[in-house]
Design an enzyme around this catalytic site. Structure first.
Site, PDB file in Angstrom:
ATOM      1  N   LEU A 109     -33.587 -46.285 -14.956  1.00 16.31           N
ATOM      2  CA  LEU A 109     -34.199 -45.383 -15.962  1.00 16.31           C
ATOM      3  C   LEU A 109     -35.711 -45.264 -15.715  1.00 16.31           C
ATOM      4  O   LEU A 109     -36.265 -46.535 -15.561  1.00 16.31           O
ATOM      5  CB  LEU A 109     -33.808 -46.153 -17.478  1.00 16.31           C
ATOM      6  CG  LEU A 109     -34.556 -45.183 -18.610  1.00 16.31           C
ATOM      7  CD1 LEU A 109     -34.097 -43.647 -18.595  1.00 16.31           C
ATOM      8  CD2 LEU A 109     -34.507 -45.863 -20.022  1.00 16.31           C
ATOM      9  N   VAL A 140     -35.680 -50.876 -13.880  1.00 15.64           N
ATOM     10  CA  VAL A 140     -36.452 -49.896 -14.514  1.00 15.64           C
ATOM     11  C   VAL A 140     -37.338 -49.005 -13.266  1.00 15.64           C
ATOM     12  O   VAL A 140     -37.720 -49.686 -12.435  1.00 15.64           O
ATOM     13  CB  VAL A 140     -37.732 -50.424 -15.182  1.00 15.64           C
ATOM     14  CG1 VAL A 140     -38.659 -49.621 -15.863  1.00 15.64           C
ATOM     15  CG2 VAL A 140     -36.839 -51.204 -16.387  1.00 15.64           C
ATOM     16  N   LYS A 141     -37.310 -47.744 -13.292  1.00 19.16           N
ATOM     17  CA  LYS A 141     -38.157 -47.179 -12.091  1.00 19.16           C
ATOM     18  C   LYS A 141     -39.538 -47.080 -12.498  1.00 19.16           C
ATOM     19  O   LYS A 141     -39.717 -46.500 -13.619  1.00 19.16           O
ATOM     20  CB  LYS A 141     -37.403 -45.654 -11.911  1.00 19.16           C
ATOM     21  CG  LYS A 141     -36.097 -45.606 -11.643  1.00 19.16           C
ATOM     22  CD  LYS A 141     -35.412 -44.388 -11.378  1.00 19.16           C
ATOM     23  CE  LYS A 141     -35.930 -43.603 -10.158  1.00 19.16           C
ATOM     24  NZ  LYS A 141     -35.159 -42.299 -10.182  1.00 19.16           N
ATOM     25  N   VAL A 142     -40.506 -47.179 -11.359  1.00 19.36           N
ATOM     26  CA  VAL A 142     -41.876 -46.942 -11.611  1.00 19.36           C
ATOM     27  C   VAL A 142     -42.121 -46.475 -10.244  1.00 19.36           C
ATOM     28  O   VAL A 142     -41.803 -46.876  -9.128  1.00 19.36           O
ATOM     29  CB  VAL A 142     -42.546 -48.587 -11.399  1.00 19.36           C
ATOM     30  CG1 VAL A 142     -44.014 -48.635 -11.548  1.00 19.36           C
ATOM     31  CG2 VAL A 142     -41.849 -49.397 -12.915  1.00 19.36           C
TER      32      VAL A 142
END
Length: 940
Positions: A109, A140-142
């Site tokens: 996400l 978690v997408k960064v």
């Protein structure tokens, strides 16, 4: 075994799906991919959710269920949908996660792309999403922006699994890999279980070829490189991966059970139809990697994909490709930087699109609970407004506005005046305080509540009083915002002082008018109730103001505080509006909840095209700046008619300065199209059930003749609170479009200074300085400054002739303003209104009819500081009888005379076309009739 199965079973490459949607999960299609094809993970991004949410109805029931119970912010609605999908996908993939001991089975996400250039906000958002999803198999997408990389390290150090996205460069990949190792080392040193943290580095493929192929075409002579650079770049990145994860710092972590950060091949769908549809899968097969495929690519590879250990084939050729690319003059690092910027923007565009879709569905499901807004602007103006709206979207301006970024405007001090953005939430938090005050006032039997204020402190309460009406069992709300002695007497005569509550409203506490009102009525109340006088007063003022001290000294019942970061004209939803509303029995909870609907509709996550406040402001600004339609004419249904006076002061005081701005026109009955020039922009506030059929027809006539009209529809008067906030946002946006600071009022301050100077001098000498009239007879004296006197001196003397010459100065696209420093009552309005309309109808100019001194704190700013297109006729009069002010040497007649002279002086200083007609002898109505007749004769 299918080709997809073989990727993992034979080559230890995990297959992830670059897609998620509610129906896809609910129907079991995701589970089927896991069981049939060995799918081992899912990724998402704003573009994927935009397709899922924005282009289907499968989320409508969930949205409707939330909105049937109340309301929510657009961002919360979107996140509720997205998080539910991510959780459901994570649950489907949970067996993969467990059977792989946490190596696979992840769902990704994305952190909001709006935060890609902000490390601290990225950290906060990632932590929040990690907690909200509540699944071990979440990544978690960064993004791998310069600001994102420190966040990646810190989040890894906190034990959060991260999918690093938007990688295009080998050097950036190496930096990302080091950030992961450093973060994991810190996590382990703090006692964390490094075996439970996973990471992938999403290395984008097809976008590189798309850009590089274009650059190669421009260079010429390097056709052999087309379609090869992305794969070569990826293969060399994999060699970097092998080196990094064979180093001593990694092997120490590996010994503790840590899992290497895998390279994930992203953007693997071919964009060039000349290339095989499985190119970016078949050429990048290697151990301990991931290939995330869009559905079409996955289907193609299942059908005809070729499986071989291709990732480490021909490494020398890959190096040669990159060397030849450099020889062609193409810097792969520059390409990567451009693609990161473009990638962030593409995700921002997709986020705008999906949030816009959610905003549209929210509005539809709210139905009439949200006041409607429709625009008929004509093709040219609509085109300009659309360009403005798109510019606001591209610059993220509405998010910046909500973040208090002063560069949205002039970069001066605008950031210090944005407390109104969150004042509704503050009011809801303080609801008990307002409700307790209301019950206390009702229980003590007050029959009237009188607001003593000026400008924003009085005009908002006036709208509430007139629109909501008197409520049985509650005090009748009245407003005093005139220093005309007759008007003060009229208010006093209408109430029983023993049963009246006075609400003294002044932000600074130093404004002349509220102070003299307080002095007068406090003195009168002491005469009536003695020492209990203070119990009949409450103050609404900013903390530490002079008014606060005076209220404490005089024993006021209560002091309510304003917010120093809110200017008076933006204060109606603060204590300055809520205290009078509560005293009058308005249901403050319903009032604020209704306003909150518009706050959410105009919030930072609502893209400009779906944001009613931005859309209105963009249209107003574009009309004024690009099309000369700078006279915003407000038409209101019966029942909400006074809203125009509040909107008038908001727009005028905010936008009219530096020779620019918008002139609001209020109180002109809508006419036939022929009486208007090409400088008008109409806003029609229509109240369902109270609308006037003739007014409706007249507005349709304006539309049919090509005049721009924005129509706002209210189902019931209780929804008027929404319009306060819509117009505040719109005015702030219009100010940005015009290019001024919408939160200062330099020319109002100039008038205040001049008035105080004159009044102080009069208190010392006993009277205002003598003046020499331009002309006078038995009943009228005319005054003008030197420049205006010279302009009007040519021709026959006399009142009528001079007024005619003055009115004759009106040109196309000008406006005429009658400024009466006399009692504001129906009789005086009835005399002057026909004269006003005569000027409009004959000259096709916009007209204003204002009563002083109240307009000084509103439209007075635009008259002095805005465009120099006004022709002003000020009217003053000898009082029939003065009214003394306790503690002061002079009475109200001197106050209003000083205000009129101060106003006129600043108009003259600003080079405005102005004439003052002074009615002598105290017979105001007779004098007004003569002036009105002169105006009508002048335009006949």
């Amino acid at each position: 075994m299918s080709a997809l199965n073989a990727l993992f079973n034979d080559h230890q490459q995990a297959v992830w799906l670059d897609f998620v949607a509610r129906g896809f999960i609910a129907k079991g299609e995701l589970k089927a991919l896991v069981e049939r094809d060995g799918l081992r993970g899912v990724t998402s991004n704003p573009a994927i959710f935009e397709k899922a949410i924005g282009h289907s109805a499968e989320y409508d029931d969930s949205l409707k269920a939330v909105l049937d119970k109340g309301d929510a912010r657009v961002i919360d609605l979107y996140e509720g949908l997205a998080i539910a999908d991510i959780q459901a996908a994570a649950d489907v993939l949970r067996p993969v996660y467990e059977s792989s001991d946490g190596a696979d089975g992840y769902v990704s996400l994305e952190v909001s792309p709006y935060l890609a250039l902000d490390t601290e906000e990225t950290l906060k958002e990632a932590r929040r999403l990690h907690k909200a999803v509540g699944r071990d198999n979440l990544m978690v997408k960064v993004p791998a922006t310069p600001e994102g990389i420190p966040a990646i390290r810190q989040l890894t150090a906190e034990g959060i699994s991260i999918n690093i996205t938007l990688l295009f460069s080998q050097s950036t990949y190496e930096t990302v890999a080091r950030a992961f190792i450093d973060g994991l080392t810190e996590f382990g040193a703090r006692g964390g279980d490094v075996s439970r943290v996973a990471s992938v580095a999403s290395f984008f493929i097809s976008r590189i070829d798309s850009l590089v192929d274009k650059l190669l075409d421009e260079k010429g002579g390097f056709e052999d490189l087309k379609g090869k650079v992305a794969i070569a770049n990826a293969k060399l990145a994999y060699q970097s991966y092998k080196r990094i994860f064979a180093g001593a710092d990694w092997t120490a972590l590996e010994a503790k059970g840590a899992k290497a950060q895998r390279l994930l091949w992203a953007s693997t769908g071919t964009k060039n139809k000349a290339y095989p549809d499985t190119l970016y899968v078949s050429e990048l097969i290697g151990p301990n990697t991931v290939n995330t495929m869009p559905p079409a690519t996955m289907d193609a590879f299942r059908d005809h994909g070729q499986v071989r250990a291709s990732l480490e084939e021909n490494i020398g050729d890959a190096e040669a490709v990159m060397a030849r690319l450099a020889k062609a003059g193409i810097d792969i690092e520059a390409v990567a930087r451009q693609l990161v910027d473009e990638g962030v923007q593409l995700f921002v565009d997709a986020a705008d699109a999906v949030l816009g879709a959610v905003a549209g569905k929210r509005a539809a499901f709210l139905g009439t609970r949200l006041n409607g807004q429709s625009c008929k602007l004509g093709d040219q103006l609509q085109g300009s407004a659309d360009k403005t709206i798109e510019a606001w979207r591209a610059k993220g301006a509405i998010r910046r506005l909500w973040a208090h970024d002063k560069t949205v405007w002039t970069g001066r001090d605008e950031d210090k005046w944005l407390g109104w953005l969150r004042i509704v939430e503050d009011g809801l938090d303080r609801l008990g305080e307002y409700q307790a005050f209301a019950e206390e006032i009702r229980s003590e039997g007050f029959t009237d509540a009188v607001v003593l204020g000026m400008g924003g402190s009085s005009l908002g309460p006036e709208v509430i009083a007139a629109s909501y009406g008197a409520r049985e069992g509650w005090p009748k709300l009245r407003i005093l915002d005139s220093t005309d002695p007759s008007e003060v007497r009229t208010v006093e005569a209408a109430v029983n002082l023993e049963k009246t509550l006075f609400i003294v409203a002044s932000k600074s506490g130093s404004t002349l008018e509220p102070n003299v009102f307080r002095d007068y009525f406090l003195g009168r109340m002491k005469e009536v109730v003695g020492d209990r006088a203070g119990r009949h007063f409450v103050a609404v003022t900013d903390p530490a103001s002079a008014m606060e001290k005076a209220a404490r000294d005089d024993g006021f019942r209560e002091i309510f505080y304003g917010v120093p970061q809110i200017g008076g004209r933006y204060s109606v939803l603060s204590a300055f509006g809520l205290v009078p509303a509560a005293a009058a029995g308005v249901e403050i909870d319903e009032f604020l909840e209704s306003a909150h609907i518009m706050v959410r509709s105009s919030g930072p996550a609502v893209p400009p095209a779906n944001n009613p406040g931005v859309r209105l402001g963009a249209a107003i600004g574009a009309a004024a700046v690009e099309h000369g339609r700078d006279k915003v004419t407000i038409i209101c249904s019966p029942g909400v008619g006074t809203f125009g006076t509040w909107a008038e002061q908001l727009i005028a005081e905010s936008t009219g300065k530096e020779g620019k701005g918008v002139i609001p026109i209020e109180g002109e009955p809508v006419g036939v199209p022929a009486v208007y020039g090409h400088d008008r922009f109409f806003i029609y506030l229509r109240l369902d059930g109270r609308a006037d059929a003739g007014q409706d027809e007249a507005v349709r006539g304006l539309e049919s003749e090509g005049h721009p009209v924005v129509r706002i529809d209210l189902e019931k008067v209780e929804q008027l609170a929404q319009e306060f906030f819509r117009f505040e946002i719109a005015t702030a946006v219009a100010g940005a479009v015009v290019g001024i600071n919408p939160f200062d009022q330099p020319d109002v301050e100039a008038s205040k200074v001049e008035t105080k100077k004159l009044f102080a001098a009069a208190e010392e000498t006993g009277s205002l300085p003598a003046e020499t009239p331009l002309f006078e007879d038995e009943t009228i004296a005319l005054y003008a400054d030197t420049a205006n006197a010279e302009a009007l001196a040519q021709g026959e003397g006399g009142v009528e002739a001079t007024i005619a010459r003055h009115i004759g100065r009106l040109k196309e696209n000008d406006y005429a303003a009658i400024l009466g420093y006399i009692e504001r009552n129906e009789a005086h309005h009835a005399i002057l209104q026909p004269a006003r309309l005569a000027m409009r109808d004959a000259r096709k100019v916009a007209t204003c009819l204002e009563f002083g001194p109240r307009f000084l704190h509103s439209t007075g700013q635009a008259y002095k500081g805005g465009p120099s297109s006004g022709v002003f006729l000020q009217i003053t009069a000898d009082p029939s009888q003065d009214l003394p002010i306790p503690g002061r040497k002079l009475g109200f007649a001197t106050v209003i005379a000083a205000q009129a002279r101060g106003d006129f002086s600043v108009l003259a200083e600003r080079g405005r076309r102005a004439l003052r007609a002074h009615i002598k002898g105290g017979d105001v109505e007779a004098g007004l009739k003569r002036i009105a007749a002169a105006i009508k004769e002048a335009v006949a």
